[in-house]
Write a protein that holds these residues in place. Structure first.
Motif, short mmCIF file in Angstrom:
data_model
loop_
_atom_site.label_atom_id
_atom_site.label_comp_id
_atom_site.label_asym_id
_atom_site.label_seq_id
_atom_site.Cartn_x
_atom_site.Cartn_y
_atom_site.Cartn_z
N ASP A 119 -7.44 -13.04 -41.21
CA ASP A 119 -6.40 -11.84 -40.80
C ASP A 119 -5.82 -11.10 -42.01
N GLU A 120 -6.24 -9.86 -41.96
CA GLU A 120 -5.49 -9.14 -42.98
C GLU A 120 -5.97 -9.42 -44.42
N THR A 151 -10.32 -9.11 -40.95
CA THR A 151 -9.39 -8.07 -40.55
C THR A 151 -8.77 -6.95 -41.72
MG MG Z 1 -3.63 -6.76 -38.01
#
Ligand code: MG
Ligand code: ATP
Length: 188
Positions: A119-120, A151
């Protein structure tokens, strides 16, 4: 409709490859991390093991942090401190990014883990906190049937190139711009 059905059925028959895929969710609109969590939910339904590495330290605990910390099939590596939208300290951020990546790499080497969420992650490459070639190498050499969801905004072209599915979520409107604060269960 009949012609369309024949076409779709043919495509379904042709799609017979079964393998782990990389899904990249990018763009400025809302829905990247929450879509990744939707896939976590699906995978948990089938009893799969999940590894989640979160590469940004959010200010607030989120609903999914509370829920996922109670799931026996989920391992989470979250940055304790480091990059937030407010503070940036390159040396500390890099140290924290590397620590989180070490855990992510363990998930990406573990064939018992069916789904890994990064994530990120895109920011860690864009800010050069992590080495892009190294990450791509680990992603490409992961277990054959392991899925990965990445992501973050402004995904690097090399990530787009190695991903199997890429969605760019467009920001058409966001409630925040109408002065509506982040809502529990929706934004956090
Ligand atoms: Mg996000
Ligand atoms: P979510 O976690 O809700 O799926 P996201 O992962 O697509 O969002 P991020 O850029 O990671 O988006 O931002 C996370 C937080 O910022 C969420 O609270 C989200 O609602 C909010 N957010 C996302 N996009 C926007 C936007 N375009 N304008 C304002 N706030 C946004």
């Amino acid at each position: 409709m009949q012609r369309k059905k024949i076409h779709i059925d043919k495509n379904i028959l042709t799609a017979d490859i079964d393998k782990g895929i990389i899904i990249l969710l990018t763009g400025n609109g809302k829905g990247k991390s929450s879509s990744a969590l939707g896939m976590v939910c699906r995978a948990l339904g089938y009893g799969m093991q999940i590894g989640i590495a979160k590469f940004l330290k959010g200010k607030q605990t989120t609903g999914e942090d509370i829920f996922l910390s109670k799931q026996p099939n989920v391992q989470i590596a979250a940055m304790k401190t480091g990059f937030t939208w407010e503070t940036q300290d390159k040396i500390l951020d890099t140290k924290m990014a590397l620590e989180t990546w070490d855990k992510a790499e363990k998930y990406l080497n573990d064939k018992s883990i069916g789904l890994v969420v990064l994530d990120e992650l895109t920011y860690m490459l864009n800010y050069k906190y992590l080495n892009k070639e190294k990450i791509i190498n680990v992603l490409m050499n992961r277990p054959k049937n392991q899925h990965v969801v990445i992501t973050g905004r402004a995904a690097d072209q090399d990530l787009i190139d190695i991903a199997d599915t890429v969605s760019e979520i467009k920001d058409v409107k966001h409630a925040f711009r109408a002065n509506i604060k982040a809502q529990k269960g929706i934004d956090l």
